[in-house]
Motif scaffolding. Sequence first.
Motif, PDB file in Angstrom:
ATOM      1  N   ILE A  47      46.096  46.337  44.630  1.00  0.00           N
ATOM      2  CA  ILE A  47      44.990  44.870  44.904  1.00  0.00           C
ATOM      3  C   ILE A  47      44.555  44.671  43.317  1.00  0.00           C
ATOM      4  O   ILE A  47      43.876  45.482  42.806  1.00  0.00           O
ATOM      5  N   PRO A  48      44.974  43.558  43.082  1.00  0.00           N
ATOM      6  CA  PRO A  48      44.649  43.168  41.509  1.00  0.00           C
ATOM      7  C   PRO A  48      43.081  43.256  41.353  1.00  0.00           C
ATOM      8  O   PRO A  48      42.323  42.837  42.033  1.00  0.00           O
ATOM      9  N   LEU A  49      42.673  43.653  40.316  1.00  0.00           N
ATOM     10  CA  LEU A  49      41.120  43.597  39.857  1.00  0.00           C
ATOM     11  C   LEU A  49      40.932  42.882  38.716  1.00  0.00           C
ATOM     12  O   LEU A  49      40.440  43.705  37.633  1.00  0.00           O
ATOM     13  N   PRO A  50      41.307  41.656  38.172  1.00  0.00           N
ATOM     14  CA  PRO A  50      41.197  41.003  37.188  1.00  0.00           C
ATOM     15  C   PRO A  50      39.787  40.902  36.900  1.00  0.00           C
ATOM     16  O   PRO A  50      38.662  40.840  37.395  1.00  0.00           O
ATOM     17  N   GLY A  51      39.370  41.414  35.269  1.00  0.00           N
ATOM     18  CA  GLY A  51      38.008  41.302  34.817  1.00  0.00           C
ATOM     19  C   GLY A  51      37.352  42.751  34.843  1.00  0.00           C
ATOM     20  O   GLY A  51      36.371  42.896  34.374  1.00  0.00           O
ATOM     21  N   ILE A  52      37.817  43.900  35.533  1.00  0.00           N
ATOM     22  CA  ILE A  52      37.322  45.030  35.560  1.00  0.00           C
ATOM     23  C   ILE A  52      37.695  45.787  34.436  1.00  0.00           C
ATOM     24  O   ILE A  52      36.872  46.781  34.041  1.00  0.00           O
ATOM     25  N   GLU A  53      38.686  45.434  33.564  1.00  0.00           N
ATOM     26  CA  GLU A  53      39.379  46.184  32.607  1.00  0.00           C
ATOM     27  C   GLU A  53      38.399  46.173  31.374  1.00  0.00           C
ATOM     28  O   GLU A  53      37.493  45.091  31.058  1.00  0.00           O
ATOM     29  N   ALA A  54      38.084  47.243  30.702  1.00  0.00           N
ATOM     30  CA  ALA A  54      37.270  47.442  29.450  1.00  0.00           C
ATOM     31  C   ALA A  54      38.055  47.781  28.332  1.00  0.00           C
ATOM     32  O   ALA A  54      39.399  47.840  28.458  1.00  0.00           O
ATOM     33  N   GLY A  55      37.578  47.775  27.002  1.00  0.00           N
ATOM     34  CA  GLY A  55      38.365  47.826  25.959  1.00  0.00           C
ATOM     35  C   GLY A  55      38.792  49.241  25.812  1.00  0.00           C
ATOM     36  O   GLY A  55      38.351  50.237  26.362  1.00  0.00           O
ATOM     37  N   ALA A  56      39.562  49.397  24.740  1.00  0.00           N
ATOM     38  CA  ALA A  56      40.279  50.738  24.423  1.00  0.00           C
ATOM     39  C   ALA A  56      39.263  51.786  23.952  1.00  0.00           C
ATOM     40  O   ALA A  56      38.138  51.407  23.372  1.00  0.00           O
ATOM     41  N   GLY A  57      39.442  52.814  24.406  1.00  0.00           N
ATOM     42  CA  GLY A  57      38.329  53.879  24.103  1.00  0.00           C
ATOM     43  C   GLY A  57      37.212  54.096  25.014  1.00  0.00           C
ATOM     44  O   GLY A  57      36.262  54.964  24.770  1.00  0.00           O
ATOM     45  N   GLY A  64      36.154  48.052  51.700  1.00  0.00           N
ATOM     46  CA  GLY A  64      36.729  47.970  50.198  1.00  0.00           C
ATOM     47  C   GLY A  64      36.577  46.711  49.582  1.00  0.00           C
ATOM     48  O   GLY A  64      37.573  46.288  48.782  1.00  0.00           O
ATOM     49  N   GLN A  65      35.301  45.849  49.825  1.00  0.00           N
ATOM     50  CA  GLN A  65      35.170  44.531  49.189  1.00  0.00           C
ATOM     51  C   GLN A  65      34.348  44.700  47.974  1.00  0.00           C
ATOM     52  O   GLN A  65      34.230  43.927  47.229  1.00  0.00           O
ATOM     53  N   ARG A  66      33.492  45.898  47.682  1.00  0.00           N
ATOM     54  CA  ARG A  66      32.855  46.035  46.865  1.00  0.00           C
ATOM     55  C   ARG A  66      32.928  47.541  46.026  1.00  0.00           C
ATOM     56  O   ARG A  66      33.115  48.517  46.948  1.00  0.00           O
ATOM     57  N   ILE A  67      33.197  47.633  44.775  1.00  0.00           N
ATOM     58  CA  ILE A  67      33.423  48.768  44.141  1.00  0.00           C
ATOM     59  C   ILE A  67      32.294  49.169  43.181  1.00  0.00           C
ATOM     60  O   ILE A  67      31.866  48.469  42.316  1.00  0.00           O
ATOM     61  N   ALA A  68      31.588  50.423  43.436  1.00  0.00           N
ATOM     62  CA  ALA A  68      30.501  50.744  42.677  1.00  0.00           C
ATOM     63  C   ALA A  68      31.221  51.908  41.604  1.00  0.00           C
ATOM     64  O   ALA A  68      31.791  52.689  42.197  1.00  0.00           O
ATOM     65  N   PHE A  69      31.128  51.800  40.407  1.00  0.00           N
ATOM     66  CA  PHE A  69      31.748  53.030  39.535  1.00  0.00           C
ATOM     67  C   PHE A  69      30.969  53.050  38.360  1.00  0.00           C
ATOM     68  O   PHE A  69      30.002  52.532  37.956  1.00  0.00           O
ATOM     69  N   VAL A  70      31.238  54.240  37.574  1.00  0.00           N
ATOM     70  CA  VAL A  70      30.745  54.521  36.372  1.00  0.00           C
ATOM     71  C   VAL A  70      31.513  54.072  35.116  1.00  0.00           C
ATOM     72  O   VAL A  70      32.721  54.374  35.104  1.00  0.00           O
ATOM     73  N   SER A  71      30.898  53.731  33.895  1.00  0.00           N
ATOM     74  CA  SER A  71      31.801  53.254  32.735  1.00  0.00           C
ATOM     75  C   SER A  71      31.125  53.562  31.524  1.00  0.00           C
ATOM     76  O   SER A  71      29.862  53.453  31.590  1.00  0.00           O
ATOM     77  N   LEU A  90      28.456  50.137  37.290  1.00  0.00           N
ATOM     78  CA  LEU A  90      28.777  48.610  37.519  1.00  0.00           C
ATOM     79  C   LEU A  90      29.379  48.257  38.841  1.00  0.00           C
ATOM     80  O   LEU A  90      29.617  49.478  39.701  1.00  0.00           O
ATOM     81  N   VAL A  91      29.280  47.225  39.231  1.00  0.00           N
ATOM     82  CA  VAL A  91      29.824  46.932  40.560  1.00  0.00           C
ATOM     83  C   VAL A  91      30.738  45.731  40.466  1.00  0.00           C
ATOM     84  O   VAL A  91      30.599  44.491  39.730  1.00  0.00           O
ATOM     85  N   TYR A  92      31.963  45.947  41.222  1.00  0.00           N
ATOM     86  CA  TYR A  92      33.222  45.065  41.042  1.00  0.00           C
ATOM     87  C   TYR A  92      33.326  44.418  42.397  1.00  0.00           C
ATOM     88  O   TYR A  92      33.519  44.883  43.374  1.00  0.00           O
ATOM     89  N   MET A  93      33.139  42.914  42.609  1.00  0.00           N
ATOM     90  CA  MET A  93      33.375  42.160  43.927  1.00  0.00           C
ATOM     91  C   MET A  93      34.686  41.904  44.129  1.00  0.00           C
ATOM     92  O   MET A  93      35.298  40.986  43.198  1.00  0.00           O
ATOM     93  N   VAL A  94      35.521  42.356  44.927  1.00  0.00           N
ATOM     94  CA  VAL A  94      36.906  42.323  45.105  1.00  0.00           C
ATOM     95  C   VAL A  94      37.252  40.868  45.261  1.00  0.00           C
ATOM     96  O   VAL A  94      37.925  40.037  44.725  1.00  0.00           O
ATOM     97  N   ALA A  95      36.362  40.279  46.402  1.00  0.00           N
ATOM     98  CA  ALA A  95      36.762  38.789  47.112  1.00  0.00           C
ATOM     99  C   ALA A  95      36.583  37.797  45.858  1.00  0.00           C
ATOM    100  O   ALA A  95      37.488  36.970  45.800  1.00  0.00           O
ATOM    101  N   THR A  96      35.742  37.719  44.978  1.00  0.00           N
ATOM    102  CA  THR A  96      35.507  36.857  43.821  1.00  0.00           C
ATOM    103  C   THR A  96      35.914  37.414  42.620  1.00  0.00           C
ATOM    104  O   THR A  96      35.847  36.567  41.608  1.00  0.00           O
ATOM    105  N   GLN A  97      36.297  38.684  42.614  1.00  0.00           N
ATOM    106  CA  GLN A  97      36.950  39.145  41.322  1.00  0.00           C
ATOM    107  C   GLN A  97      36.134  38.953  40.092  1.00  0.00           C
ATOM    108  O   GLN A  97      36.348  38.498  39.257  1.00  0.00           O
ATOM    109  N   THR A  98      34.590  39.340  40.380  1.00  0.00           N
ATOM    110  CA  THR A  98      33.945  39.214  39.513  1.00  0.00           C
ATOM    111  C   THR A  98      33.097  40.682  39.131  1.00  0.00           C
ATOM    112  O   THR A  98      33.074  41.521  40.097  1.00  0.00           O
ATOM    113  N   LEU A  99      32.751  41.139  37.995  1.00  0.00           N
ATOM    114  CA  LEU A  99      32.025  42.234  37.415  1.00  0.00           C
ATOM    115  C   LEU A  99      30.387  41.779  37.447  1.00  0.00           C
ATOM    116  O   LEU A  99      29.957  41.113  36.635  1.00  0.00           O
ATOM    117  N   LEU A 100      29.929  42.801  38.248  1.00  0.00           N
ATOM    118  CA  LEU A 100      28.373  42.824  38.146  1.00  0.00           C
ATOM    119  C   LEU A 100      27.740  43.795  37.069  1.00  0.00           C
ATOM    120  O   LEU A 100      28.239  45.084  37.179  1.00  0.00           O
TER     121      LEU A 100
END
Length: 277
Positions: free
Chosen positions: A184-194, A206-213, A222-232
Amino acid sequence: EGGMTIHMAGRAAGPHAGGTGHAAAARACIAAATVLALALLAGCGGDDSAPTQPDTFTPTKFTVFTSDRGRAAGSYRNYISGLDDPGTFAFTFGTGTANVDRSPSISEDGRTFAFQSSPGTGGSQDVFLFDRVSGILTDDPNLNTAANETDPFISLDGLRLAFVRDTLGDRRVRLYNLQTRRFIPLPGIEAGAGTNDTAPTLDETGQRIAFVSTRGGSNDVLVYMVATQTLLEPAFLADPLDDLEASIWGDGHYVCYSSNRLGGAGGYDLYMLDLNT
């Protein structure tokens, strides 16, 4: 002992609500702020060398956790243990006596068990799925590569799987549809190298993803909203110290996590964030 994941059955006011009623962490709410996450146990079985079709048990609440008890330090196995069943049992899943298994999570109906194990493809860490009804262990070639796949977390409805893939030295969160076997594409969740993203957890569907960055210079939740493809990126969590072990409720309302931020009782304390305010 390794991290513990606790899921909960019972839909109303509890973390990770789902199914017939219904959350969790360390990947579910690890006994966070008086909240335990629990789920229905449909039965279990297995030994220390290979997954086997489980025995049938009366449904119960249970914990899923990792431990190296009775083994060499660091030689982990995954366990499921009943919480309220007389004669509580514990047992392990594994794919070989030399393997190290970690990061367990389980669907609400108790059928699908996800975990990471090594050595996998090319000696790397890989993600496996075990069907506790059929006794079938799945090594999905769409999931597993010669790179490391770690930190699996299955949604309580058993339809989506979040995990981390090590790509060119940077760890990134991926989301996989277990029915279609497509990412499932997650545009906008990617971070920079390193930087690294780790330890994803999912709400019930599986509509919201909480993770450590580490993209902010320290470990942040951080929290990613899959339906709206936005990163909180909640301002409250932008702290120079570490926020870890995120876990999101089944309805996506709250995120529980541990932090050594200033103002706590000392060391790492448990916090709960309301995503709806």
